[in-house]
Design an enzyme around this catalytic site. Structure first.
Site, PDB file in Angstrom:
ATOM      1  NE  ARG A  51      -0.742  -2.059   3.024  1.00 51.81           N
ATOM      2  CZ  ARG A  51       0.086  -1.465   3.885  1.00 51.81           C
ATOM      3  NH1 ARG A  51       0.889  -0.528   3.467  1.00 51.81           N
ATOM      4  NH2 ARG A  51       0.061  -1.796   5.138  1.00 51.81           N
TER       5      ARG A  51
ATOM      6  CE1 TYR B  51       1.801  -1.896  13.496  1.00 54.42           C
ATOM      7  CE2 TYR B  51       0.463  -3.835  13.067  1.00 54.42           C
ATOM      8  CZ  TYR B  51       1.495  -2.991  12.711  1.00 54.42           C
ATOM      9  OH  TYR B  51       2.221  -3.231  11.568  1.00 54.42           O
TER      10      TYR B  51
ATOM     11  NE  ARG C 139       2.463   4.328   1.076  1.00 56.32           N
ATOM     12  CZ  ARG C 139       3.045   3.817   2.159  1.00 56.32           C
ATOM     13  NH1 ARG C 139       3.766   4.600   2.941  1.00 56.32           N
ATOM     14  NH2 ARG C 139       2.913   2.540   2.443  1.00 56.32           N
TER      15      ARG C 139
ATOM     16  CG  ASP D  37      -4.515   0.491   7.874  1.00 52.49           C
ATOM     17  OD1 ASP D  37      -3.691   0.483   6.953  1.00 52.49           O
ATOM     18  OD2 ASP D  37      -4.226   0.166   9.040  1.00 52.49           O
TER      19      ASP D  37
ATOM     20  NE  ARG E 198      -2.544   9.347   2.056  1.00 47.78           N
ATOM     21  CZ  ARG E 198      -2.006  10.269   2.822  1.00 47.78           C
ATOM     22  NH1 ARG E 198      -2.458  11.499   2.780  1.00 47.78           N
ATOM     23  NH2 ARG E 198      -1.025   9.984   3.643  1.00 47.78           N
TER      24      ARG E 198
HETATM   25  O1  CP3 Z   1      -5.282  -1.813  -1.618  1.00 39.96           O
HETATM   26  C1  CP3 Z   1      -5.212  -2.482  -0.586  1.00 39.96           C
HETATM   27  O2  CP3 Z   1      -4.499  -3.484  -0.447  1.00 39.96           O
HETATM   28  C2  CP3 Z   1      -6.123  -2.130   0.568  1.00 39.96           C
HETATM   29  C3  CP3 Z   1      -5.556  -1.255   1.485  1.00 39.96           C
HETATM   30  C4  CP3 Z   1      -4.704  -1.698   2.672  1.00 39.96           C
HETATM   31  C5  CP3 Z   1      -4.016  -0.721   3.414  1.00 39.96           C
HETATM   32  N1  CP3 Z   1      -3.493  -1.316   4.525  1.00 39.96           N
HETATM   33  C6  CP3 Z   1      -3.923   0.714   3.055  1.00 39.96           C
HETATM   34  C7  CP3 Z   1      -2.805   1.524   3.583  1.00 39.96           C
HETATM   35  C8  CP3 Z   1      -4.515  -2.926   3.314  1.00 39.96           C
HETATM   36  C9  CP3 Z   1      -4.976  -4.311   2.892  1.00 39.96           C
HETATM   37  C10 CP3 Z   1      -3.753  -2.665   4.496  1.00 39.96           C
HETATM   38  C11 CP3 Z   1      -3.407  -3.697   5.493  1.00 39.96           C
HETATM   39  C12 CP3 Z   1      -2.490  -3.372   6.588  1.00 39.96           C
HETATM   40  N2  CP3 Z   1      -2.316  -2.171   7.246  1.00 39.96           N
HETATM   41  C13 CP3 Z   1      -1.642  -4.320   7.213  1.00 39.96           C
HETATM   42  C14 CP3 Z   1      -1.603  -5.798   6.900  1.00 39.96           C
HETATM   43  C15 CP3 Z   1      -0.860  -6.096   5.641  1.00 39.96           C
HETATM   44  C16 CP3 Z   1       0.605  -5.828   5.707  1.00 39.96           C
HETATM   45  O3  CP3 Z   1       1.051  -4.895   5.038  1.00 39.96           O
HETATM   46  O4  CP3 Z   1       1.288  -6.558   6.406  1.00 39.96           O
HETATM   47  C17 CP3 Z   1      -0.909  -3.641   8.216  1.00 39.96           C
HETATM   48  C18 CP3 Z   1       0.121  -4.253   9.124  1.00 39.96           C
HETATM   49  C19 CP3 Z   1      -1.360  -2.288   8.232  1.00 39.96           C
HETATM   50  C20 CP3 Z   1      -0.945  -1.211   9.176  1.00 39.96           C
HETATM   51  C21 CP3 Z   1      -0.395  -0.024   8.498  1.00 39.96           C
HETATM   52  N3  CP3 Z   1      -1.117   0.836   7.681  1.00 39.96           N
HETATM   53  C22 CP3 Z   1       0.917   0.485   8.578  1.00 39.96           C
HETATM   54  C23 CP3 Z   1       2.045  -0.176   9.365  1.00 39.96           C
HETATM   55  C24 CP3 Z   1       0.969   1.643   7.790  1.00 39.96           C
HETATM   56  C25 CP3 Z   1       2.113   2.617   7.642  1.00 39.96           C
HETATM   57  C26 CP3 Z   1       3.306   2.054   7.020  1.00 39.96           C
HETATM   58  C27 CP3 Z   1       3.053   1.603   5.601  1.00 39.96           C
HETATM   59  O5  CP3 Z   1       3.278   0.418   5.310  1.00 39.96           O
HETATM   60  O6  CP3 Z   1       2.658   2.425   4.829  1.00 39.96           O
HETATM   61  C28 CP3 Z   1      -0.302   1.822   7.189  1.00 39.96           C
HETATM   62  C29 CP3 Z   1      -0.714   2.910   6.281  1.00 39.96           C
HETATM   63  C30 CP3 Z   1      -1.382   2.525   5.008  1.00 39.96           C
HETATM   64  N4  CP3 Z   1      -2.391   1.598   4.888  1.00 39.96           N
HETATM   65  C31 CP3 Z   1      -1.147   3.093   3.729  1.00 39.96           C
HETATM   66  C32 CP3 Z   1      -2.038   2.468   2.832  1.00 39.96           C
HETATM   67  C33 CP3 Z   1      -2.220   2.760   1.372  1.00 39.96           C
HETATM   68  C34 CP3 Z   1      -0.187   4.213   3.426  1.00 39.96           C
HETATM   69  C35 CP3 Z   1      -0.825   5.471   3.920  1.00 39.96           C
HETATM   70  C36 CP3 Z   1      -0.500   6.696   3.090  1.00 39.96           C
HETATM   71  O7  CP3 Z   1      -1.165   6.927   2.069  1.00 39.96           O
HETATM   72  O8  CP3 Z   1       0.355   7.466   3.506  1.00 39.96           O
END
Ligand code: CP3
Length: 316
Positions: free
Chosen positions: A2, A128, A6, A51, A15
């Site tokens: 990540r 999921y 955020r 994502d 955003r």
């Molecule tokens: O910069 C990076 O690393 C690339 C972006 C990235 C995102 N998600 C953007 C994102 C990556 C590599 C992911 C992977 C991801 N997404 C995983 C595997 C890694 C991990 O964290 O275990 C998983 C399980 C997800 C699924 C997911 N996406 C969830 C559960 C959520 C909501 C809860 C949370 O953690 O925020 C997301 C949303 C998400 N994906 C956000 C971002 C930046 C937040 C969204 C927002 O801007 O509101």
């Protein structure tokens, strides 16, 4: 882990104006977001902004993110007939925005920095898809694995097929390596991981490597599974913060290792961040085939200042 997101005020500002899926699907916006941490921190590698849940969404499961909450699926996978509606070709057509984002990001970063693509591991996507939302233990998915192993195997192999295509498309679009996130792999026993997760991962590795891409695998809470990953042809292993670096190094002497500072360490005072970083660098030893990273995603509460402190400690 990540790298964009955020914890950065610049991301939060963008955003305010655009929805999460809109950012992922628009190559200019996704590139802008992916470049924010590169400009601010000068990281050595960039990861495409996307994502893991783009795959179930493209399969028609209807993924949305409730405000400030986790993902919600309007059509979770609950019965075998749902699988008859899954179509890999149609899903790939919807997913072109992912390789497009990789291509645009490659143009922006040039060739000096490494570029990572990514996708979710089939088991984590299955979690999921079946649960239809986030969870701590994904009971429904685990029960389906136990109660309907044939359905589960079919779903996992379909998810593996699409994931492999998506990763190969990212390699063709300019990704040097792809990371597979098995965030919920640690929920499985070694026996179950070998039976259900490894065959799906193996088929993905073979296809990505045939396309000359490198594969990094991250299994969260997967310490008990590491010895079972040895037979997988992955190029690198990304370590959860709980795994001692040295035990991973003795299991994987010739592969790249990545990790593994506890992301919550970045909420500690500067001196503690420096001490923990020094300790981990000491464990890494000669740094050969070693990539410093966090052991899971950076949390939104992280101050940018803490990332500065961490990077200064590593670079010095
Ligand atoms: O910069 C990076 O690393 C690339 C972006 C990235 C995102 N998600 C953007 C994102 C990556 C590599 C992911 C992977 C991801 N997404 C995983 C595997 C890694 C991990 O964290 O275990 C998983 C399980 C997800 C699924 C997911 N996406 C969830 C559960 C959520 C909501 C809860 C949370 O953690 O925020 C997301 C949303 C998400 N994906 C956000 C971002 C930046 C937040 C969204 C927002 O801007 O509101």
């Amino acid at each position: 882990m990540r790298q964009a997101g955020r914890y950065m005020p610049a991301y939060r500002a963008l955003r305010q104006k655009h929805g999460f899926w809109d950012v992922c699907k628009n190559p200019e916006l996704s590139t802008e977001v992916a470049m924010q941490p590169i400009r601010r921190f000068d990281f050595d590698a960039s990861i495409v902004f996307s994502d893991i849940l783009v795959v179930p969404d493209a399969l028609g499961l209807g993924v949305t993110f409730a405000k400030g909450e986790g993902p919600v699926f309007s059509h979770p996978l609950r019965e075998a007939s749902t699988l008859d509606t899954w179509n890999a070709e149609a899903a790939m057509e919807k997913l072109v925005f992912v390789p497009n984002a990789v291509h645009a990001l490659r143009e922006a970063i040039g060739t000096e920095r490494a570029l990572l693509g990514f996708a979710g591991a089939p088991w984590t996507l299955f979690c999921y898809c079946v649960e239809g939302q986030g969870s701590d233990d994904f009971r429904r998915a685990r029960v389906m694995l136990h109660a309907q192993p044939e359905l589960a195997t079919r779903a996992l192999s379909m998810l593996a097929d699409i994931t492999a295509r998506l990763l190969v498309a990212q390699v063709h679009a300019g990704a040097d390596a792809v990371q597979i996130f098995d965030t919920w792999g640690g929920l499985l026993s070694p026996f179950e991981y070998e039976r259900f997760a490894i065959p799906a991962l193996k088929s993905i590795c073979d296809k990505v490597q045939a396309a000359h891409g490198k594969v990094i695998l991250f299994v969260r809470a997967g310490h008990h599974l590491l010895p079972h990953l040895e037979t997988l042809p992955v190029d690198g292993v990304s370590l959860d913060w709980r795994t001692p670096w040295k035990s991973a190094r003795s299991l994987f002497p010739t592969r790249a290792l990545q990790g593994n500072l506890d992301p919550l360490m970045l909420l500690a005072p500067d001196a503690e961040i420096r001490a923990a970083t020094k300790r981990l660098l000491g464990e890494m030893g000669d740094f050969k085939r070693s990539i410093f990273n966090l052991g899971h995603g950076i949390v939104p509460e992280t101050p940018e200042h803490a990332v500065d402190v961490l990077l200064k400690a590593i670079r010095s």
